[in-house]
Design a protein around this motif. Structure first.
Motif, PDB file in Angstrom:
ATOM      1  N   ASN A   1      88.642  10.165   5.129  1.00 19.62           N
ATOM      2  CA  ASN A   1      88.100  10.687   6.364  1.00 19.62           C
ATOM      3  C   ASN A   1      86.587  10.536   6.461  1.00 19.62           C
ATOM      4  O   ASN A   1      85.986  11.073   7.384  1.00 19.62           O
ATOM      5  CB  ASN A   1      88.485  12.145   6.534  1.00 19.62           C
ATOM      6  CG  ASN A   1      89.969  12.306   6.813  1.00 19.62           C
ATOM      7  OD1 ASN A   1      90.571  11.451   7.456  1.00 19.62           O
ATOM      8  ND2 ASN A   1      90.556  13.368   6.329  1.00 19.62           N
ATOM      9  N   HIS A   2      85.976   9.866   5.504  1.00 25.12           N
ATOM     10  CA  HIS A   2      84.528   9.654   5.526  1.00 25.12           C
ATOM     11  C   HIS A   2      84.250   8.191   5.845  1.00 25.12           C
ATOM     12  O   HIS A   2      84.622   7.302   5.076  1.00 25.12           O
ATOM     13  CB  HIS A   2      83.904  10.039   4.181  1.00 25.12           C
ATOM     14  CG  HIS A   2      84.100  11.478   3.841  1.00 25.12           C
ATOM     15  ND1 HIS A   2      83.416  12.480   4.472  1.00 25.12           N
ATOM     16  CD2 HIS A   2      84.917  12.081   2.937  1.00 25.12           C
ATOM     17  CE1 HIS A   2      83.794  13.648   3.977  1.00 25.12           C
ATOM     18  NE2 HIS A   2      84.712  13.428   3.057  1.00 25.12           N
ATOM     19  N   ASP A   3      83.576   7.959   6.974  1.00 27.38           N
ATOM     20  CA  ASP A   3      83.345   6.591   7.429  1.00 27.38           C
ATOM     21  C   ASP A   3      82.595   5.736   6.420  1.00 27.38           C
ATOM     22  O   ASP A   3      82.942   4.573   6.204  1.00 27.38           O
ATOM     23  CB  ASP A   3      82.598   6.585   8.761  1.00 27.38           C
ATOM     24  CG  ASP A   3      83.522   6.832   9.933  1.00 27.38           C
ATOM     25  OD1 ASP A   3      84.729   6.577   9.801  1.00 27.38           O
ATOM     26  OD2 ASP A   3      83.031   7.261  10.987  1.00 27.38           O
ATOM     27  N   LEU A   4      81.571   6.291   5.795  1.00 22.87           N
ATOM     28  CA  LEU A   4      80.786   5.517   4.842  1.00 22.87           C
ATOM     29  C   LEU A   4      81.639   5.097   3.642  1.00 22.87           C
ATOM     30  O   LEU A   4      81.568   3.947   3.193  1.00 22.87           O
ATOM     31  CB  LEU A   4      79.559   6.300   4.377  1.00 22.87           C
ATOM     32  CG  LEU A   4      78.607   5.551   3.465  1.00 22.87           C
ATOM     33  CD1 LEU A   4      78.108   4.265   4.127  1.00 22.87           C
ATOM     34  CD2 LEU A   4      77.422   6.437   3.096  1.00 22.87           C
ATOM     35  N   VAL A   5      82.469   5.997   3.164  1.00 21.22           N
ATOM     36  CA  VAL A   5      83.359   5.679   2.039  1.00 21.22           C
ATOM     37  C   VAL A   5      84.372   4.620   2.457  1.00 21.22           C
ATOM     38  O   VAL A   5      84.645   3.674   1.707  1.00 21.22           O
ATOM     39  CB  VAL A   5      84.074   6.954   1.524  1.00 21.22           C
ATOM     40  CG1 VAL A   5      85.110   6.615   0.466  1.00 21.22           C
ATOM     41  CG2 VAL A   5      83.051   7.939   0.970  1.00 21.22           C
ATOM     42  N   LEU A   6      84.885   4.752   3.648  1.00 21.42           N
ATOM     43  CA  LEU A   6      85.844   3.765   4.156  1.00 21.42           C
ATOM     44  C   LEU A   6      85.193   2.386   4.286  1.00 21.42           C
ATOM     45  O   LEU A   6      85.784   1.379   3.901  1.00 21.42           O
ATOM     46  CB  LEU A   6      86.401   4.220   5.502  1.00 21.42           C
ATOM     47  CG  LEU A   6      87.538   3.398   6.068  1.00 21.42           C
ATOM     48  CD1 LEU A   6      88.751   3.400   5.136  1.00 21.42           C
ATOM     49  CD2 LEU A   6      87.934   3.924   7.433  1.00 21.42           C
ATOM     50  N   ASP A   7      83.959   2.356   4.778  1.00 22.85           N
ATOM     51  CA  ASP A   7      83.245   1.084   4.876  1.00 22.85           C
ATOM     52  C   ASP A   7      83.050   0.457   3.505  1.00 22.85           C
ATOM     53  O   ASP A   7      83.210  -0.755   3.327  1.00 22.85           O
ATOM     54  CB  ASP A   7      81.878   1.269   5.552  1.00 22.85           C
ATOM     55  CG  ASP A   7      81.995   1.621   7.027  1.00 22.85           C
ATOM     56  OD1 ASP A   7      83.101   1.484   7.598  1.00 22.85           O
ATOM     57  OD2 ASP A   7      80.970   2.039   7.602  1.00 22.85           O
ATOM     58  N   LYS A   8      82.703   1.263   2.533  1.00 22.26           N
ATOM     59  CA  LYS A   8      82.531   0.762   1.159  1.00 22.26           C
ATOM     60  C   LYS A   8      83.856   0.239   0.608  1.00 22.26           C
ATOM     61  O   LYS A   8      83.894  -0.773  -0.090  1.00 22.26           O
ATOM     62  CB  LYS A   8      81.975   1.856   0.229  1.00 22.26           C
ATOM     63  CG  LYS A   8      80.596   2.311   0.582  1.00 22.26           C
ATOM     64  CD  LYS A   8      79.588   1.244   0.290  1.00 22.26           C
ATOM     65  CE  LYS A   8      78.181   1.757   0.541  1.00 22.26           C
ATOM     66  NZ  LYS A   8      77.182   0.734   0.368  1.00 22.26           N
ATOM     67  N   TRP A   9      84.934   0.910   0.929  1.00 23.95           N
ATOM     68  CA  TRP A   9      86.262   0.477   0.480  1.00 23.95           C
ATOM     69  C   TRP A   9      86.636  -0.851   1.126  1.00 23.95           C
ATOM     70  O   TRP A   9      87.100  -1.770   0.448  1.00 23.95           O
ATOM     71  CB  TRP A   9      87.284   1.562   0.822  1.00 23.95           C
ATOM     72  CG  TRP A   9      88.693   1.248   0.417  1.00 23.95           C
ATOM     73  CD1 TRP A   9      89.176   1.118  -0.853  1.00 23.95           C
ATOM     74  CD2 TRP A   9      89.797   1.032   1.291  1.00 23.95           C
ATOM     75  NE1 TRP A   9      90.526   0.831  -0.813  1.00 23.95           N
ATOM     76  CE2 TRP A   9      90.928   0.781   0.498  1.00 23.95           C
ATOM     77  CE3 TRP A   9      89.936   1.048   2.676  1.00 23.95           C
ATOM     78  CZ2 TRP A   9      92.186   0.536   1.032  1.00 23.95           C
ATOM     79  CZ3 TRP A   9      91.190   0.807   3.214  1.00 23.95           C
ATOM     80  CH2 TRP A   9      92.298   0.552   2.383  1.00 23.95           C
ATOM     81  N   PHE A  10      86.404  -0.979   2.437  1.00 23.54           N
ATOM     82  CA  PHE A  10      86.653  -2.257   3.120  1.00 23.54           C
ATOM     83  C   PHE A  10      85.828  -3.370   2.468  1.00 23.54           C
ATOM     84  O   PHE A  10      86.333  -4.466   2.210  1.00 23.54           O
ATOM     85  CB  PHE A  10      86.295  -2.170   4.603  1.00 23.54           C
ATOM     86  CG  PHE A  10      87.299  -1.460   5.471  1.00 23.54           C
ATOM     87  CD1 PHE A  10      88.660  -1.478   5.189  1.00 23.54           C
ATOM     88  CD2 PHE A  10      86.886  -0.772   6.599  1.00 23.54           C
ATOM     89  CE1 PHE A  10      89.582  -0.843   6.000  1.00 23.54           C
ATOM     90  CE2 PHE A  10      87.796  -0.131   7.427  1.00 23.54           C
ATOM     91  CZ  PHE A  10      89.150  -0.163   7.128  1.00 23.54           C
ATOM     92  N   ALA A  11      84.560  -3.098   2.206  1.00 29.45           N
ATOM     93  CA  ALA A  11      83.681  -4.107   1.603  1.00 29.45           C
ATOM     94  C   ALA A  11      84.135  -4.472   0.195  1.00 29.45           C
ATOM     95  O   ALA A  11      84.083  -5.643  -0.192  1.00 29.45           O
ATOM     96  CB  ALA A  11      82.241  -3.603   1.590  1.00 29.45           C
TER      97      ALA A  11
END
Length: 131
Positions: A1-11
């Motif tokens: 639910n944390h956008d920054l963590v999700l972005d890091k995961w996608f990257a």
């Protein structure tokens, strides 16, 4: 639910030097938290692959180039500035061997035949003029 963590995961997934990375990215395009209208998500998932995962993006089969061209076309409709930024890996075609140069040229030509925004069209046209 944390956008920054999700972005890091996608990257992280996009940057993985694994043969199945592109397939994973394509699957993640339908992830409920991935949205084409969110530039950070696009940069994390698509940008990381095209800019940071050289071995998988530049596979000799050209799948990475086809993927990028498809994503540029899709993004160009809603965010031409982001699409123009993502087309940048094609502008460096002269650094690669003949096989990759030919494949990048093929996808640049395909892009040039589409109705593109001014932002993307300018980059594609200038890059093709160098060929």
């Amino acid at each position: 639910n944390h956008d920054l963590v999700l972005d890091k995961w996608f990257a992280a997934i996009s940057s993985a030097d694994l043969t199945e990375t592109l397939m994973r990215i394509e699957n993640l395009l339908s992830h409920p938290k991935f949205k084409f209208n969110q530039p950070n998500k696009v940069r994390a998932l698509i940008g990381s692959f095209c800019f940071a995962n050289h071995r998988q993006f530049h596979q000799k089969n050209g799948e990475g180039y086809a993927f990028l061209a498809d994503m540029v076309l899709k993004l160009d409709r809603g965010n031409p500035q982001l699409a123009a930024r993502l087309v940048a890996p094609f502008t460096k075609f002269s650094r690669y061997d003949e096989t990759r140069k030919t494949l990048m040229h093929k996808w640049l030509l395909r892009l040039s035949k589409e109705k593109l925004s001014k932002d993307v069209s300018e980059i594609v046209t200038k890059t093709l003029a160098v060929v």
